[in-house]
Design an enzyme around this catalytic site. Structure first.
Site, mmCIF file in Angstrom:
data_model
loop_
_atom_site.group_PDB
_atom_site.id
_atom_site.type_symbol
_atom_site.label_atom_id
_atom_site.label_comp_id
_atom_site.label_asym_id
_atom_site.label_seq_id
_atom_site.Cartn_x
_atom_site.Cartn_y
_atom_site.Cartn_z
ATOM 1 N N PRO A 48 9.794 0.554 -6.892
ATOM 2 C CA PRO A 48 10.941 1.210 -6.271
ATOM 3 C C PRO A 48 10.727 1.544 -4.796
ATOM 4 O O PRO A 48 9.635 1.916 -4.380
ATOM 5 C CB PRO A 48 11.131 2.476 -7.100
ATOM 6 C CG PRO A 48 9.857 2.690 -7.820
ATOM 7 C CD PRO A 48 9.239 1.343 -7.991
ATOM 8 N N ASN A 49 11.798 1.363 -4.063
ATOM 9 C CA ASN A 49 11.916 1.684 -2.638
ATOM 10 C C ASN A 49 11.165 0.725 -1.718
ATOM 11 O O ASN A 49 11.288 0.842 -0.501
ATOM 12 C CB ASN A 49 11.496 3.131 -2.353
ATOM 13 C CG ASN A 49 12.408 4.113 -3.050
ATOM 14 O OD1 ASN A 49 13.627 3.984 -2.987
ATOM 15 N ND2 ASN A 49 11.824 5.074 -3.740
ATOM 16 N N ARG A 56 11.953 2.877 5.723
ATOM 17 C CA ARG A 56 11.498 4.115 5.082
ATOM 18 C C ARG A 56 10.110 4.499 5.581
ATOM 19 O O ARG A 56 9.150 3.751 5.434
ATOM 20 C CB ARG A 56 11.460 3.919 3.567
ATOM 21 C CG ARG A 56 10.967 5.128 2.821
ATOM 22 C CD ARG A 56 10.991 4.885 1.310
ATOM 23 N NE ARG A 56 10.353 5.987 0.626
ATOM 24 C CZ ARG A 56 9.221 5.892 -0.056
ATOM 25 N NH1 ARG A 56 8.634 4.728 -0.184
ATOM 26 N NH2 ARG A 56 8.707 6.948 -0.636
ATOM 27 N N TYR A 61 4.259 3.611 5.956
ATOM 28 C CA TYR A 61 4.298 2.281 5.334
ATOM 29 C C TYR A 61 4.347 1.127 6.327
ATOM 30 O O TYR A 61 4.288 -0.031 5.924
ATOM 31 C CB TYR A 61 5.486 2.198 4.377
ATOM 32 C CG TYR A 61 5.429 3.237 3.287
ATOM 33 C CD1 TYR A 61 4.455 3.167 2.287
ATOM 34 C CD2 TYR A 61 6.306 4.316 3.263
ATOM 35 C CE1 TYR A 61 4.380 4.131 1.299
ATOM 36 C CE2 TYR A 61 6.234 5.283 2.269
ATOM 37 C CZ TYR A 61 5.272 5.186 1.296
ATOM 38 O OH TYR A 61 5.184 6.137 0.325
ATOM 39 N N ASN A 112 2.288 -3.691 -6.720
ATOM 40 C CA ASN A 112 2.454 -2.416 -6.029
ATOM 41 C C ASN A 112 3.576 -1.732 -6.793
ATOM 42 O O ASN A 112 4.752 -1.972 -6.539
ATOM 43 C CB ASN A 112 2.823 -2.617 -4.567
ATOM 44 C CG ASN A 112 2.972 -1.298 -3.826
ATOM 45 O OD1 ASN A 112 3.078 -0.240 -4.441
ATOM 46 N ND2 ASN A 112 2.992 -1.374 -2.511
ATOM 47 N N ALA A 115 6.118 4.300 -6.718
ATOM 48 C CA ALA A 115 6.172 5.598 -7.398
ATOM 49 C C ALA A 115 5.831 5.498 -8.878
ATOM 50 O O ALA A 115 5.282 6.445 -9.454
ATOM 51 C CB ALA A 115 7.546 6.229 -7.210
ATOM 52 N N HIS A 118 2.244 6.378 -10.513
ATOM 53 C CA HIS A 118 1.810 7.723 -10.881
ATOM 54 C C HIS A 118 2.495 8.266 -12.123
ATOM 55 O O HIS A 118 2.143 9.348 -12.583
ATOM 56 C CB HIS A 118 2.070 8.674 -9.705
ATOM 57 C CG HIS A 118 1.779 8.052 -8.380
ATOM 58 N ND1 HIS A 118 0.494 7.730 -7.979
ATOM 59 C CD2 HIS A 118 2.599 7.638 -7.385
ATOM 60 C CE1 HIS A 118 0.550 7.166 -6.775
ATOM 61 N NE2 HIS A 118 1.812 7.093 -6.400
ATOM 62 N N ASP A 125 1.095 0.111 -20.296
ATOM 63 C CA ASP A 125 1.051 -0.593 -21.586
ATOM 64 C C ASP A 125 1.339 -2.082 -21.421
ATOM 65 O O ASP A 125 0.680 -2.920 -22.035
ATOM 66 C CB ASP A 125 2.031 0.031 -22.573
ATOM 67 C CG ASP A 125 1.587 1.405 -23.066
ATOM 68 O OD1 ASP A 125 0.409 1.772 -22.852
ATOM 69 O OD2 ASP A 125 2.424 2.107 -23.661
ATOM 70 N N GLU A 136 -4.098 -4.178 -8.190
ATOM 71 C CA GLU A 136 -3.185 -3.118 -7.750
ATOM 72 C C GLU A 136 -3.273 -3.009 -6.231
ATOM 73 O O GLU A 136 -4.369 -3.020 -5.666
ATOM 74 C CB GLU A 136 -3.620 -1.798 -8.393
ATOM 75 C CG GLU A 136 -2.833 -0.596 -7.932
ATOM 76 C CD GLU A 136 -3.351 0.704 -8.518
ATOM 77 O OE1 GLU A 136 -2.549 1.635 -8.638
ATOM 78 O OE2 GLU A 136 -4.555 0.791 -8.860
ATOM 79 N N HIS A 138 -1.617 -0.897 -2.716
ATOM 80 C CA HIS A 138 -0.787 0.151 -2.108
ATOM 81 C C HIS A 138 -0.921 0.043 -0.601
ATOM 82 O O HIS A 138 -2.036 -0.097 -0.079
ATOM 83 C CB HIS A 138 -1.205 1.543 -2.577
ATOM 84 C CG HIS A 138 -0.950 1.746 -4.029
ATOM 85 N ND1 HIS A 138 0.311 1.958 -4.530
ATOM 86 C CD2 HIS A 138 -1.795 1.726 -5.084
ATOM 87 C CE1 HIS A 138 0.229 2.067 -5.848
ATOM 88 N NE2 HIS A 138 -1.037 1.920 -6.208
ATOM 89 N N LEU A 139 0.194 0.115 0.095
ATOM 90 C CA LEU A 139 0.191 0.021 1.546
ATOM 91 C C LEU A 139 -0.545 1.195 2.174
ATOM 92 O O LEU A 139 -1.309 1.032 3.116
ATOM 93 C CB LEU A 139 1.636 -0.034 2.071
ATOM 94 C CG LEU A 139 2.433 -1.258 1.620
ATOM 95 C CD1 LEU A 139 3.912 -1.065 1.886
ATOM 96 C CD2 LEU A 139 1.913 -2.506 2.305
ATOM 97 N N SER A 140 -0.306 2.393 1.644
ATOM 98 C CA SER A 140 -0.977 3.589 2.153
ATOM 99 C C SER A 140 -2.154 3.926 1.245
ATOM 100 O O SER A 140 -2.259 3.421 0.121
ATOM 101 C CB SER A 140 0.005 4.767 2.194
ATOM 102 O OG SER A 140 0.385 5.145 0.883
ATOM 103 N N ARG A 145 -3.198 11.192 0.309
ATOM 104 C CA ARG A 145 -1.838 11.719 0.344
ATOM 105 C C ARG A 145 -1.697 12.878 -0.633
ATOM 106 O O ARG A 145 -2.691 13.455 -1.069
ATOM 107 C CB ARG A 145 -0.858 10.583 0.051
ATOM 108 C CG ARG A 145 -0.993 9.482 1.126
ATOM 109 C CD ARG A 145 0.103 8.506 1.179
ATOM 110 N NE ARG A 145 1.405 9.121 1.285
ATOM 111 C CZ ARG A 145 2.520 8.515 0.911
ATOM 112 N NH1 ARG A 145 2.479 7.299 0.420
ATOM 113 N NH2 ARG A 145 3.677 9.122 1.031
ATOM 114 N N ARG A 149 -0.102 11.829 -6.049
ATOM 115 C CA ARG A 149 -0.275 10.390 -5.837
ATOM 116 C C ARG A 149 -1.713 9.931 -6.127
ATOM 117 O O ARG A 149 -2.002 8.744 -6.107
ATOM 118 C CB ARG A 149 0.085 10.008 -4.405
ATOM 119 C CG ARG A 149 1.539 10.217 -4.067
ATOM 120 C CD ARG A 149 1.842 9.689 -2.668
ATOM 121 N NE ARG A 149 3.120 10.150 -2.182
ATOM 122 C CZ ARG A 149 4.280 9.552 -2.404
ATOM 123 N NH1 ARG A 149 4.312 8.450 -3.146
ATOM 124 N NH2 ARG A 149 5.384 10.036 -1.908
#
Length: 184
Positions: A48-49, A56, A61, A112, A115, A118, A125, A136, A138-140, A145, A149
């Site tokens: 998402p996002n 954003r 990001y 990625n 949200a 977390h 599953d 996995e 993640h940009l940040s 953070r 997170r």
């Protein structure tokens, strides 16, 4: 997958072995089979996002858009002998469906989950069903953070994680997949 037929001078046992992988029609014609290369597909999933990248919170990001990341992933994967199936969804169930389908269609998954990283036991599953590498991304750096997170359900099923390197993390994930699959 069809194996190429063996030249006649390779011996009868080897010829019989190669015939096992031929279709009935191919055995009837006894012509050489042509190997059909199976594309090595890396499924790259974005949660998402991430469709709002570049807009954003660019201070967190970056200014790269999702389309920029997709183009970079496709080019980098091609240079490593892979194709990319690049997808984004704001819906948890859709991501889970894609992960489940990857069991029969992908050589690896780069994810990625944003949200959902977390919060989603459902994604955990689904990832746990896979028998392919899962990286996995993640940009940040999620560990620098907010406290909520710091926990990742995705990490519990992932082969490895890359965080905090911006869009380059996706390319490093592709390199990790190539190394894992090619035994390097």
């Amino acid at each position: 997958m069809l194996r190429p037929s063996v030249a006649q001078d390779s011996g009868p046992a080897l010829h019989r072995e190669s015939r096992r992988y031929m279709s009935v029609a191919q055995r009837q014609t006894e012509g050489p089979t042509i190997p059909v290369p199976t594309p090595r597909v890396i499924l790259v999933l974005n949660g998402p996002n991430l469709n709002m990248l570049g807009v954003r919170q660019p201070e967190i990001y970056g200014r790269e858009t999702l389309a920029d990341l997709e183009a970079a992933c496709r080019a980098h994967a091609a240079s490593r002998g892979f194709e990319v199936d690049f997808r984004q969804s704001n819906h948890e169930g859709e991501l889970i469906g894609w992960i489940q389908a990857a069991r029969s269609s992908a050589a690896a998954v780069v994810i990625n989950a944003a949200a959902y990283t977390h919060t989603s036991v459902g994604i955990l599953d689904a990832l746990s069903l896979l028998e392919v590498p899962v990286i996995e991304v993640h940009l940040s750096n999620i560990h620098r953070r907010e406290a909520f997170r710091h926990h990742s359900y995705v990490s519990l099923a992932a082969t490895g994680s890359i965080v905090g390197l911006g869009g380059r993390g996706y390319l490093l994930a592709i390199d990790a997949v190539a190394g894992l699959l090619d035994g390097k």
